[in-house]
Write a protein that holds these residues in place. Sequence first.
Motif, short mmCIF file in Angstrom:
data_model
loop_
_atom_site.label_atom_id
_atom_site.label_comp_id
_atom_site.label_asym_id
_atom_site.label_seq_id
_atom_site.Cartn_x
_atom_site.Cartn_y
_atom_site.Cartn_z
N GLU A 284 0.84 -1.28 -0.03
CA GLU A 284 0.23 0.21 0.00
C GLU A 284 0.78 1.20 0.10
O GLU A 284 0.76 2.31 -0.69
CB GLU A 284 -0.97 -0.13 1.24
N ALA A 285 1.94 1.19 0.89
CA ALA A 285 2.94 2.19 0.91
C ALA A 285 3.50 2.43 -0.45
O ALA A 285 3.50 3.88 -0.77
CB ALA A 285 3.67 2.29 1.98
N SER A 286 4.00 1.40 -0.97
CA SER A 286 4.61 1.17 -2.41
C SER A 286 3.80 2.05 -3.34
O SER A 286 4.44 2.88 -4.24
CB SER A 286 5.29 0.24 -2.41
N LEU A 287 2.62 1.50 -3.54
CA LEU A 287 1.92 1.91 -4.75
C LEU A 287 1.33 3.46 -4.46
O LEU A 287 1.38 3.94 -5.34
CB LEU A 287 0.50 1.24 -4.37
N GLY A 288 1.21 3.79 -3.08
CA GLY A 288 0.96 5.47 -2.84
C GLY A 288 1.92 6.17 -3.45
O GLY A 288 1.98 7.26 -4.36
N ILE A 289 3.18 6.08 -2.92
CA ILE A 289 4.22 7.06 -3.38
C ILE A 289 4.73 6.72 -4.78
O ILE A 289 5.10 7.93 -5.52
CB ILE A 289 5.75 6.92 -2.48
N LYS A 290 4.54 5.59 -5.21
CA LYS A 290 4.90 5.25 -6.77
C LYS A 290 3.92 6.24 -7.61
O LYS A 290 4.31 6.79 -8.51
CB LYS A 290 4.88 3.97 -7.19
N SER A 291 2.74 6.27 -7.21
CA SER A 291 1.46 6.93 -7.88
C SER A 291 1.95 8.41 -7.91
O SER A 291 1.99 9.06 -8.91
CB SER A 291 0.17 6.44 -7.47
N VAL A 292 2.39 8.88 -6.79
CA VAL A 292 2.72 10.38 -6.70
C VAL A 292 3.79 10.70 -7.53
O VAL A 292 3.76 11.92 -8.36
CB VAL A 292 3.02 10.70 -5.26
N ALA A 293 4.84 10.06 -7.43
CA ALA A 293 6.00 10.30 -8.24
C ALA A 293 5.93 10.27 -9.80
O ALA A 293 6.25 11.20 -10.52
CB ALA A 293 7.41 9.50 -7.75
N LEU A 294 5.19 9.23 -10.25
CA LEU A 294 4.95 9.24 -11.74
C LEU A 294 3.86 10.10 -12.18
O LEU A 294 3.97 10.66 -13.31
CB LEU A 294 4.33 7.63 -11.93
N GLU A 295 3.06 10.12 -11.52
CA GLU A 295 1.60 11.47 -12.00
C GLU A 295 2.62 12.69 -11.87
O GLU A 295 2.35 13.34 -12.77
CB GLU A 295 0.72 11.36 -10.88
N ALA A 296 3.27 12.97 -11.03
CA ALA A 296 3.97 14.19 -10.92
C ALA A 296 4.86 14.64 -12.18
O ALA A 296 4.83 15.71 -12.78
CB ALA A 296 4.77 14.61 -9.81
#
Length: 396
Positions: A30-42
Motif C-alpha cells: 500500500e505504501a509503495s503503490l501510494g508513493i509510486k503513484s505520486v512520483a509517476l503522476e507528478a
Amino acid sequence: MGLFSEIWNSVKNKNRSIDVSGYSALFSAEASLGIKSVALEACVTYLARLISKGKFVFKDGNSIIASDFDYALNVKPNPNQTASEFKIAMVKKLLNGELLVVKDGDRFYVADNFITHYSLNGNSFSNVFINFDENNVVLSDSGLSTQKYFEKVFTQGVDCFHLTNDNIELQKYIDSLWKDYGKMFGILITNQLRVGQLRAKIDIPVNSKLDDDERKKLQRRFATTLFEKMKRDPVVFIPADGPSKSSYEEISANKSASLQNQITDFGNLRKVFIGEVAGLLGIPPALVLGETANNSENLDLAIEAAAIPLGNKLSEGFTSLLIRKSGYKVGKTLEMTGFKTINILDRADAIDKVGSSGVIKINEVREAAGLSPIEDGDRIIMTKNYTKEGENSENS
C-alpha cells in the motif's frame, strides 16, 4: 508481482510466525503503490503539460502551409476534448506503455482499450474502446461498456497509428526498485505512528500455575497481540511480570516524543522517487519539485531531452496518417513546435539580427518566437547593412 501474490507468498513462507496474516506485505504494498503513484503522476503530468503547449505545423519545405487538419490537431480533435487535453492524454498513454490514436473521419481519438492483431503487412486493432469519463461505465449483455465502442477494425498507417514506450530503463526501474522504496516508506509510516504513543504496564495476578508449554503459548499470544496494537492503537497496555496484586504504571510519553518527527523524511523520500523518475524521463527534477534556481536552463534541458523526442514520435505517427508518400517526397512534412514561450521583448536583439541578416524567413522567425505565421511571411528580408553594394535590401 502483484499485491495478492505477495500476501500469498508471505502466508506460504516457512516462518509463518512472523506474519501469517500477510499484513506486512499488504502494508508495504500500500505504501509503495501510494508513493509510486505520486512520483509517476507528478513527472508524467509535468511532461504532458509541457508537450501540450506544442503546436502541429504542416510544412512544404521550409514554408508553413495550411492543412485541412490544422483545426483538428491544434483546436478540437473530437467533440469531447480540446487539443491540449488530447495531447496530454496521448503523452500519458505513451509513457504508461503504449498509445493507439484512431482516425474517424476528421476526428481523432485516444484508445483506452483494444486488441492487437499482428501482421507483417501492418498490425490491425479491433474492439477499440474510448472512454472520456471513468465513471461513465455501464453494464450490458457483453459486459462493461465504455462511452464509445468502434465495431470497425483499424489498420496501422491507414486510419490509426500505434506507438510504444521505448524507455526500457524506466520500465526496469519501476519493476525492480519500487518494492525496495516501498519497504522504506512503510518503515517510516510505522515509526511515525509510534511517535507520541502512550504505553503503560499492567500486572494481572494469576492464581493457577502454568506449565512451560502453556506459558510459552501465552507469551506468544501476548507478543502477537501487543505488536498489532502498537502499530495501530494510540494507547497500549503492556503486560509485565510483577507482584501478585494488580497494579498500573504509566510510561511517560516524553521518550516517544523525543524521537525525531519523521514527516520531513516523507518529503525527502518523495524527492528521491521524483528525482529517479524525472531523470529517466529526461526532466531536471528541480522543474517537477518547483525549485526556481536556474529554471530557464532546466526548462531548455527538459525541452531538448524530453519534449522534442516525444513530440517527434507523435509527429511521425500523424505524418503516417495525414501525409502520403508522394507528398513526403516533394518536401511535405508535419512537425510539432512551440514548446517554450519566448518573450520577444527580451529577445528583440536576437530576433532583429537573425531576421534582418537574411538567414531565415519571417515565418520561421515567428515560429521560433511562438507566434503564428502571417500570410506574406514566407520570404527573406535583409537590411542594407547586410547587403553588398548595388543589391536590393529585400529578397523574396
